[in-house]
Design a protein around this motif. Structure first.
Motif, short mmCIF file in Angstrom:
data_model
loop_
_atom_site.label_atom_id
_atom_site.label_comp_id
_atom_site.label_asym_id
_atom_site.label_seq_id
_atom_site.Cartn_x
_atom_site.Cartn_y
_atom_site.Cartn_z
N VAL A 293 5.33 -12.28 7.30
CA VAL A 293 4.21 -11.71 8.05
C VAL A 293 3.13 -11.32 7.05
N LEU A 294 1.94 -11.89 7.20
CA LEU A 294 0.83 -11.62 6.28
C LEU A 294 -0.22 -10.80 7.02
N LYS A 295 -0.69 -9.73 6.38
CA LYS A 295 -1.61 -8.81 7.04
C LYS A 295 -2.79 -8.45 6.14
N ALA A 296 -3.96 -8.29 6.78
CA ALA A 296 -5.09 -7.66 6.11
C ALA A 296 -4.83 -6.15 6.18
N PRO A 297 -4.74 -5.47 5.03
CA PRO A 297 -4.20 -4.10 5.04
C PRO A 297 -5.12 -3.01 5.56
N ARG A 298 -6.41 -3.31 5.80
CA ARG A 298 -7.31 -2.24 6.23
C ARG A 298 -8.13 -2.65 7.46
#
Length: 394
Positions: free
Chosen positions: A122-127
């Motif tokens: 799972v890849l996420k943009a952290p902000r």
């Protein structure tokens, strides 16, 4: 089309644009126009402590968490580090910075992540808010992995052959999709140019377009720039000017996904409402699933034994307390197939649509939307008062 698409406007141009839809209000005028600000803003600027700081400066009470818990609540990496340090169950994770990504071997990076975290990833943009910039990588496919990293960094790499293969209507559709933040990376973007572009027939091109790197605001300007650039260049990279500098990669948790609203009771203590199960048509509860009808189903309360529901509620109340949230928060998590509970990605602002978790769970304890919003306003006033915002007045 957003005002950002009009480029760098001077004061008069900005005033004229806003005058077409309303009147511009200066921040110092806000105390004359409102007694209380009910916040329903997601993502950077609205959920990260920025608008909260402005309202604190102006002395206007507002709903939800204050500056510090809001800033913490949007930073997924800081949350993961704290959960890990406290020994709380949370999916295993790694962080990749943009500069590190640009100088490392992508195939080796993928192999390392698969070895350490397994598949799916799972890849996420952290902000970001509203699950923007999130992808699930099901197989060790390098091209899909690179595309997912770019999505989380709000970048897009395009090669000449792919662009020139498109028909004119397909090019327009491609630019429209790129400009849509739900599916693309949004505008404005930067684009490195090989040569100066003539803009005699394109008045919407910004003045800096003649430099080696351009900031492009308008979809039609982007279409024109790509056509010009690919006459000589083999590849271009577009980057959203407000993009991310890191990507959070997590191990995938197989199980039942839930969301739980936690509110403060009249004594300021956290109280978890009945959690909702998210029944999805796909593995990813993304922006479209959250806000478009029919793409996901919500079941409140989650269909589990009462003891497990109470375990979820207790864990959510503990996280609310640990992270220092105020008034209310939405805490997401999973119940694994082995029964293990994972909490992930707390949000200090919840969706406010009629079908949102917010109102689903309030209804379970007998509150209609008007009653629930009234309760949150009262609780918010108490929270602002406790934090020292005009305590005598409040």
């Amino acid at each position: 089309m957003y005002i950002e698409s009009l480029g760098e406007l001077n004061k008069d141009e900005r005033f004229a644009a806003i005058a077409k839809v309303g009147r511009q209000v200066q921040s110092e005028q806000l105390p004359l126009l409102m007694d209380f600000a009910f916040l329903a803003l997601h993502g950077p600027g609205g959920e990260d402590g920025a608008i909260q700081g402005l309202l604190e400066w102006l002395g206007i009470p507002y709903s939800g968490s204050g500056i510090l818990p809001s800033a913490f609540g949007i930073d997924k990496i800081a949350q993961k580090n704290l959960l890990h340090a406290l020994g709380r169950p949370t999916p295993a994770f790694r962080v990749i910075g943009a500069e590190e990504w640009d100088r490392t071997d992508h195939a080796a990076t993928l192999a390392y992540l698969v070895r350490e975290l397994g598949l799916p990833l799972v890849l996420k943009a952290p902000r970001q808010g509203s699950s923007i910039g999130v992808s699930i990588l099901k197989t060790a496919d390098l091209a899909q992995f690179e595309a997912a990293i770019e999505r989380s960094l709000f970048r897009k790499t395009l090669v000449r052959a792919d662009w020139q293969r498109l028909t004119e209507p397909e090019k327009i559709a491609w630019v429209q999709q790129l400009a849509d933040i739900r599916e693309g990376i949004g505008l404005p973007v930067t684009l490195a140019l090989n040569e100066e572009l003539e803009d005699d027939n394109f008045s919407f091109l910004p003045p800096q377009f003649a430099s080696s790197e351009a900031t492009i605001y308008h979809p039609e300007a982007l279409l024109f720039a790509l056509d010009e650039q690919f006459e000589t260049a083999e590849q271009v990279q577009l980057t959203n000017v407000d993009g991310e500098t890191q990507v959070l990669i997590e191990a995938f948790v197989a199980g039942r996904e839930f969301s739980c609203i936690v509110v403060e009771d009249p004594d300021g203590q956290p109280l978890a409402l009945p959690p909702t199960e998210i029944v999805k048509g796909d593995e990813l509860f993304d922006y479209r699933s959250k806000y478009l009808p029919g793409l996901a189903r919500k079941v409140t309360p989650i269909d589990l034994p009462e003891a497990q529901i109470q375990e979820i509620r207790a864990a959510c109340e503990e996280m609310f307390r640990t992270f220092g949230f105020q008034v209310y928060a939405r805490l997401d998590g999973f119940v694994g197939h082995d029964g293990q509970l994972f909490l992930n990605d707390p949000n200090t602002t919840s969706g406010m649509l009629p079908a949102s978790f917010f109102f689903h769970q309030a209804a379970e304890i007998g509150l209609n939307p008007s009653q629930f919003l009234t309760y949150l306003i009262r609780t918010s006033l108490a929270a602002r008062r406790r934090a020292g915002l005009r305590p005598v007045k409040l």
